[in-house]
Design an enzyme around this catalytic site. Sequence first.
Site, PDB file in Angstrom:
ATOM      1  N   GLY A   9       0.790  -1.226   0.000  1.00 32.74           N
ATOM      2  CA  GLY A   9       0.000   0.000   0.000  1.00 32.74           C
ATOM      3  C   GLY A   9       0.821   1.274   0.000  1.00 32.74           C
ATOM      4  N   HIS A  10       2.144   1.175  -0.043  1.00 29.31           N
ATOM      5  CA  HIS A  10       2.996   2.374   0.071  1.00 29.31           C
ATOM      6  C   HIS A  10       4.028   2.363  -1.035  1.00 29.31           C
ATOM      7  CE1 HIS A  10       5.643   5.383   2.035  1.00 29.31           C
ATOM      8  NE2 HIS A  10       4.546   5.746   2.645  1.00 29.31           N
ATOM      9  N   PHE A  11       3.803   2.657  -2.172  1.00 26.95           N
ATOM     10  CA  PHE A  11       2.574   3.031  -2.847  1.00 26.95           C
ATOM     11  C   PHE A  11       2.413   2.099  -4.031  1.00 26.95           C
ATOM     12  CE2 PHE A  11       4.126   6.938  -0.852  1.00 26.95           C
ATOM     13  CZ  PHE A  11       3.008   7.323  -0.129  1.00 26.95           C
TER      14      PHE A  11
END
Length: 151
Positions: free
Chosen positions: A56-58
Amino acid sequence: MTNSPSSPVVLTNEEIMGLLPHRYPFALVDRVVEYEPGKSATGIKNVTINEPHFQGHFPGRPLMPGVLIVEAMAQVGGLIVKQIPDLPKGLFVFAGIDSVRFRRPVVPGDQLLINCELISIKRQRFGKVKGEAKVDGNLVCSGELMFSLVD
């Protein structure tokens, strides 16, 4: 600890786990290449795409979160504080940061070289360490890290 008369003390992953309480996925030091207990340490963190935070990053542009770079520095610093002679035994926890600066992104495939040096110990309970993290000789993060002994 592995060493010879002409080489610095080094720590394997297993030896690091014997000194620090962190475990996967939060153990962020793969090995230590230089270690002077109670004074300084240089550790390595191999950054891989398989780490859970990259989901999720990124998406599409994975970057190692700055807080995890600081945590990796704190774990190297914790190895120093943990081995100071005459300090009470117990759990030293990360207690604060000062003057932290991020200079460039850290991405999968990078190898963080983290160097920490003891600045001070106060009342046998509080430690302060100066840390720097580099990739390919370029500074990516620096700052001062504080530790406190938990009763």
